[in-house]
Write a protein that holds these residues in place. Structure first.
Motif, PDB file in Angstrom:
ATOM      1  N   ALA A   1       0.682  -1.120   0.099  1.00 45.84           N
ATOM      2  CA  ALA A   1      -0.248  -0.369   0.368  1.00 45.84           C
ATOM      3  C   ALA A   1       0.766   1.133   0.162  1.00 45.84           C
ATOM      4  O   ALA A   1       0.255   2.601   0.177  1.00 45.84           O
ATOM      5  CB  ALA A   1      -0.960  -0.042   0.965  1.00 45.84           C
ATOM      6  N   THR A   2       2.348   1.122  -0.026  1.00 44.90           N
ATOM      7  CA  THR A   2       3.042   2.460  -0.241  1.00 44.90           C
ATOM      8  C   THR A   2       3.994   2.449  -1.407  1.00 44.90           C
ATOM      9  O   THR A   2       4.025   1.453  -2.259  1.00 44.90           O
ATOM     10  CB  THR A   2       3.936   2.197   0.581  1.00 44.90           C
ATOM     11  OG1 THR A   2       3.442   1.748   1.877  1.00 44.90           O
ATOM     12  CG2 THR A   2       5.131   2.766   1.510  1.00 44.90           C
ATOM     13  N   LEU A   3       3.863   3.262  -1.629  1.00 46.61           N
ATOM     14  CA  LEU A   3       4.527   4.013  -2.901  1.00 46.61           C
ATOM     15  C   LEU A   3       5.720   4.477  -2.728  1.00 46.61           C
ATOM     16  O   LEU A   3       5.620   5.558  -1.774  1.00 46.61           O
ATOM     17  CB  LEU A   3       3.723   4.713  -3.883  1.00 46.61           C
ATOM     18  CG  LEU A   3       2.445   4.678  -4.823  1.00 46.61           C
ATOM     19  CD1 LEU A   3       1.599   5.264  -5.130  1.00 46.61           C
ATOM     20  CD2 LEU A   3       2.740   3.886  -5.233  1.00 46.61           C
ATOM     21  N   LEU A   4       7.022   4.077  -3.248  1.00 47.04           N
ATOM     22  CA  LEU A   4       8.452   4.886  -3.142  1.00 47.04           C
ATOM     23  C   LEU A   4       8.753   5.861  -4.355  1.00 47.04           C
ATOM     24  O   LEU A   4       8.536   4.781  -4.936  1.00 47.04           O
ATOM     25  CB  LEU A   4       9.253   3.853  -2.048  1.00 47.04           C
ATOM     26  CG  LEU A   4      10.583   4.155  -2.064  1.00 47.04           C
ATOM     27  CD1 LEU A   4      10.343   5.637  -1.214  1.00 47.04           C
ATOM     28  CD2 LEU A   4      11.306   2.978  -1.002  1.00 47.04           C
ATOM     29  N   PHE A   5       9.436   7.187  -3.822  1.00 49.02           N
ATOM     30  CA  PHE A   5       9.909   7.367  -4.782  1.00 49.02           C
ATOM     31  C   PHE A   5      11.341   7.670  -4.739  1.00 49.02           C
ATOM     32  O   PHE A   5      11.126   8.916  -3.153  1.00 49.02           O
ATOM     33  CB  PHE A   5       8.697   8.649  -5.806  1.00 49.02           C
ATOM     34  CG  PHE A   5       7.964   7.994  -6.368  1.00 49.02           C
ATOM     35  CD1 PHE A   5       8.678   7.834  -7.506  1.00 49.02           C
ATOM     36  CD2 PHE A   5       6.801   8.175  -5.852  1.00 49.02           C
ATOM     37  CE1 PHE A   5       6.863   7.670  -8.460  1.00 49.02           C
ATOM     38  CE2 PHE A   5       5.404   7.992  -6.881  1.00 49.02           C
ATOM     39  CZ  PHE A   5       5.700   7.689  -7.794  1.00 49.02           C
ATOM     40  N   VAL A   6      12.372   7.370  -5.372  1.00 47.31           N
ATOM     41  CA  VAL A   6      13.648   8.263  -5.278  1.00 47.31           C
ATOM     42  C   VAL A   6      14.183   9.235  -5.919  1.00 47.31           C
ATOM     43  O   VAL A   6      14.511   8.326  -6.785  1.00 47.31           O
ATOM     44  CB  VAL A   6      14.707   6.491  -4.448  1.00 47.31           C
ATOM     45  CG1 VAL A   6      16.164   7.379  -4.217  1.00 47.31           C
ATOM     46  CG2 VAL A   6      14.113   6.197  -3.268  1.00 47.31           C
ATOM     47  N   ASN A   7      14.581  10.569  -5.304  1.00 44.20           N
ATOM     48  CA  ASN A   7      14.508  11.553  -6.184  1.00 44.20           C
ATOM     49  C   ASN A   7      14.050  10.865  -7.855  1.00 44.20           C
ATOM     50  O   ASN A   7      14.463  11.467  -9.173  1.00 44.20           O
ATOM     51  CB  ASN A   7      16.158  11.186  -6.668  1.00 44.20           C
ATOM     52  CG  ASN A   7      17.115  11.681  -5.355  1.00 44.20           C
ATOM     53  OD1 ASN A   7      16.789  12.412  -5.061  1.00 44.20           O
ATOM     54  ND2 ASN A   7      18.459  11.492  -5.946  1.00 44.20           N
ATOM     55  N   GLY A   8      12.869  10.553  -8.062  1.00 39.76           N
ATOM     56  CA  GLY A   8      11.822  10.579  -9.012  1.00 39.76           C
ATOM     57  C   GLY A   8      11.627   9.461  -9.906  1.00 39.76           C
ATOM     58  O   GLY A   8      10.651   9.273  -9.736  1.00 39.76           O
ATOM     59  N   VAL A   9      12.024   9.139  -9.174  1.00 39.45           N
ATOM     60  CA  VAL A   9      12.155   7.086  -9.809  1.00 39.45           C
ATOM     61  C   VAL A   9      11.685   6.458  -8.815  1.00 39.45           C
ATOM     62  O   VAL A   9      11.808   5.803  -7.248  1.00 39.45           O
ATOM     63  CB  VAL A   9      14.054   6.981 -10.040  1.00 39.45           C
ATOM     64  CG1 VAL A   9      13.926   4.784 -10.312  1.00 39.45           C
ATOM     65  CG2 VAL A   9      14.536   7.303 -11.033  1.00 39.45           C
ATOM     66  N   ALA A  10      10.347   5.209  -9.142  1.00 37.99           N
ATOM     67  CA  ALA A  10       9.647   4.839  -8.616  1.00 37.99           C
ATOM     68  C   ALA A  10      10.705   3.607  -7.576  1.00 37.99           C
ATOM     69  O   ALA A  10      10.765   2.378  -9.006  1.00 37.99           O
ATOM     70  CB  ALA A  10       8.062   4.572  -9.636  1.00 37.99           C
ATOM     71  N   GLN A  11       9.828   3.258  -6.516  1.00 41.48           N
ATOM     72  CA  GLN A  11      10.783   1.692  -6.234  1.00 41.48           C
ATOM     73  C   GLN A  11       9.742   0.584  -6.133  1.00 41.48           C
ATOM     74  O   GLN A  11       8.664   0.669  -6.037  1.00 41.48           O
ATOM     75  CB  GLN A  11      11.462   2.022  -5.337  1.00 41.48           C
ATOM     76  CG  GLN A  11      12.216   3.135  -4.610  1.00 41.48           C
ATOM     77  CD  GLN A  11      13.689   3.068  -5.922  1.00 41.48           C
ATOM     78  OE1 GLN A  11      14.000   2.202  -5.663  1.00 41.48           O
ATOM     79  NE2 GLN A  11      14.097   3.805  -6.642  1.00 41.48           N
ATOM     80  N   THR A  12      10.329  -0.620  -6.617  1.00 43.93           N
ATOM     81  CA  THR A  12       9.453  -1.909  -6.348  1.00 43.93           C
ATOM     82  C   THR A  12       9.061  -2.350  -5.322  1.00 43.93           C
ATOM     83  O   THR A  12      10.163  -2.649  -4.123  1.00 43.93           O
ATOM     84  CB  THR A  12       9.934  -2.544  -7.265  1.00 43.93           C
ATOM     85  OG1 THR A  12      10.272  -2.206  -8.603  1.00 43.93           O
ATOM     86  CG2 THR A  12       8.521  -3.782  -7.274  1.00 43.93           C
ATOM     87  N   PRO A  13       7.816  -2.346  -4.899  1.00 43.45           N
ATOM     88  CA  PRO A  13       7.427  -3.385  -3.249  1.00 43.45           C
ATOM     89  C   PRO A  13       8.129  -4.166  -3.459  1.00 43.45           C
ATOM     90  O   PRO A  13       7.859  -5.147  -4.300  1.00 43.45           O
ATOM     91  CB  PRO A  13       6.117  -2.639  -3.281  1.00 43.45           C
ATOM     92  CG  PRO A  13       5.397  -1.898  -4.272  1.00 43.45           C
ATOM     93  CD  PRO A  13       6.471  -2.139  -5.561  1.00 43.45           C
ATOM     94  N   GLY A  14       8.519  -4.400  -1.986  1.00 44.55           N
ATOM     95  CA  GLY A  14       8.814  -6.128  -1.969  1.00 44.55           C
ATOM     96  C   GLY A  14       9.967  -6.343  -2.297  1.00 44.55           C
ATOM     97  O   GLY A  14      10.933  -7.116  -2.349  1.00 44.55           O
TER      98      GLY A  14
END
Length: 73
Positions: free
Chosen positions: A35-48
């Protein structure tokens, strides 16, 4: 078109600047990995794969560089 997406909570991203010393972050609210979206310096990260969430703790699979901007929703 009003109320086009009903039943969804409004996104309220948290933006933090990471100090680079750890792979864990404390979120403002409890959440789950999927249920969490993570963006590092604008790049989406993949959950899990790139990160996991347990309660209010987000753990990245690798340490992020100092000064990294991190946005979570």
């Amino acid at each position: 078109m009003s109320n086009y997406l009903t039943g969804l909570s409004q996104l309220n991203p948290q933006v933090k600047r990471h100090n680079g010393s750890t792979a864990t972050l404390t979120l403002d609210e409890n959440g789950t990995t999927n249920a969490t979206l993570l963006f590092v310096n604008g790049v989406a990260q993949t959950p899990g794969i790139d990160f996991n969430v347990s309660g209010a703790t987000l753990t990245c699979t690798s340490t992020l560089p100092a000064g990294t901007n991190i946005a979570t929703t």
